[in-house]
Design an enzyme around this catalytic site. Structure first.
Site, PDB file in Angstrom:
ATOM      1  NE  ARG A  59      -2.540  -1.520   3.279  1.00  0.00           N
ATOM      2  CZ  ARG A  59      -2.568  -2.784   3.693  1.00  0.00           C
ATOM      3  NH1 ARG A  59      -3.188  -3.691   2.976  1.00  0.00           N
ATOM      4  NH2 ARG A  59      -1.990  -3.124   4.816  1.00  0.00           N
ATOM      5  CD  GLU A  96      -1.781  -8.070  17.543  1.00  0.00           C
ATOM      6  OE1 GLU A  96      -1.988  -7.467  16.472  1.00  0.00           O
ATOM      7  OE2 GLU A  96      -2.625  -8.225  18.431  1.00  0.00           O
TER       8      GLU A  96
HETATM    9  P1  AMP Z   1       2.618  -1.740  11.688  1.00  0.00           P
HETATM   10  O1  AMP Z   1       1.881  -2.357  12.827  1.00  0.00           O
HETATM   11  O2  AMP Z   1       2.799  -0.252  11.868  1.00  0.00           O
HETATM   12  O3  AMP Z   1       3.910  -2.448  11.396  1.00  0.00           O
HETATM   13  O4  AMP Z   1       1.656  -1.921  10.426  1.00  0.00           O
HETATM   14  C1  AMP Z   1       1.880  -2.900   9.489  1.00  0.00           C
HETATM   15  C2  AMP Z   1       1.196  -2.594   8.178  1.00  0.00           C
HETATM   16  O5  AMP Z   1      -0.150  -2.993   8.281  1.00  0.00           O
HETATM   17  C3  AMP Z   1       1.234  -1.157   7.751  1.00  0.00           C
HETATM   18  O6  AMP Z   1       2.002  -1.106   6.571  1.00  0.00           O
HETATM   19  C4  AMP Z   1      -0.193  -0.768   7.465  1.00  0.00           C
HETATM   20  O7  AMP Z   1      -0.353  -0.569   6.075  1.00  0.00           O
HETATM   21  C5  AMP Z   1      -1.016  -1.976   7.839  1.00  0.00           C
HETATM   22  N1  AMP Z   1      -1.990  -1.751   8.913  1.00  0.00           N
HETATM   23  C6  AMP Z   1      -1.856  -2.106  10.202  1.00  0.00           C
HETATM   24  N2  AMP Z   1      -2.962  -1.820  10.917  1.00  0.00           N
HETATM   25  C7  AMP Z   1      -3.812  -1.254  10.040  1.00  0.00           C
HETATM   26  C8  AMP Z   1      -5.152  -0.715  10.159  1.00  0.00           C
HETATM   27  N3  AMP Z   1      -5.819  -0.709  11.311  1.00  0.00           N
HETATM   28  N4  AMP Z   1      -5.723  -0.222   9.055  1.00  0.00           N
HETATM   29  C9  AMP Z   1      -5.060  -0.224   7.875  1.00  0.00           C
HETATM   30  N5  AMP Z   1      -3.822  -0.721   7.701  1.00  0.00           N
HETATM   31  C10 AMP Z   1      -3.209  -1.226   8.768  1.00  0.00           C
END
Ligand code: AMP
Length: 172
Positions: A59, A96
């Site tokens: 994305r 996670e």
């Molecule tokens: P992170 O937990 O910051 O490593 O997030 C991992 C990836 O998952 C990121 O690149 C986001 O694009 C996606 N992501 C995580 N949580 C969400 C959410 N609640 N809504 C949309 N995208 C999410």
């Protein structure tokens, strides 16, 4: 900003139960919202001498490409393992549940570059912290971090280097 917000779709329990997914596809498909996203992202980095934008799969490729184009910079993909054809450096990080790996071409960034790393959403920050680590290993002059959306309840900024300029267009 309210216009972009009005085009973001909340999807409950995706990809797993309990997650409220911020779906940007509904904003990207809207010509005006896409234009505002590109304009607002690029305004943050005008006159900063940015030479490369790194987009995180998948994305982050959308906003990252627009940002690179708007700034007159090059675009570099940071991808899931096994997708990039030439010599790469890799980083494995905790998620996670389980772990994940991302990689970047070793010759994608040079010491002369000024880099923006872009992803669509800052959640826990694990993915961006890993991407930052990879880009940092390639030793550019400066690194900025950019998101369209920041989910502040997850406190992802705490997982990012404190001395780096982090920007989000929209905070929830
Ligand atoms: P992170 O937990 O910051 O490593 O997030 C991992 C990836 O998952 C990121 O690149 C986001 O694009 C996606 N992501 C995580 N949580 C969400 C959410 N609640 N809504 C949309 N995208 C999410």
């Amino acid at each position: 900003m309210e216009y972009i917000k009005s085009k973001i779709r909340d999807v409950e329990d995706f990809p797993t139960k309990g997650v409220l997914f911020k779906d940007l596809t509904t904003a990207f498909k809207d010509p005006r919202a896409l234009h505002i996203i590109g304009f607002d992202l690029s305004q943050l980095y005008r006159n900063k001498g940015v030479t490369k934008v790194v987009g995180i799969e998948s994305r982050g490729f959308i906003g990252g490409s627009i940002l690179a184009y708007e700034l007159g910079a090059g675009f570099v993909p940071c991808r899931k393992p096994g997708k990039l054809p030439a010599d790469t450096i890799k980083k494995t990080y905790a998620k996670e549940y389980g772990e994940d790996t991302i990689e970047i071409h070793r010759d994608a960034i040079t010491e002369d570059d000024i880099v923006v790393i872009h992803d669509d959403v800052l959640a826990t920050g694990g993915t961006m912290a890993a991407a930052y680590d990879l880009v940092k290993q390639l030793n550019p002059k400066k690194i900025y971090i950019s998101f369209i959306i920041e989910l502040s309840a997850l406190n992802g900024r705490a997982n990012l280097p404190q001395d780096v300029d982090v920007n989000s267009l929209i905070t929830y």
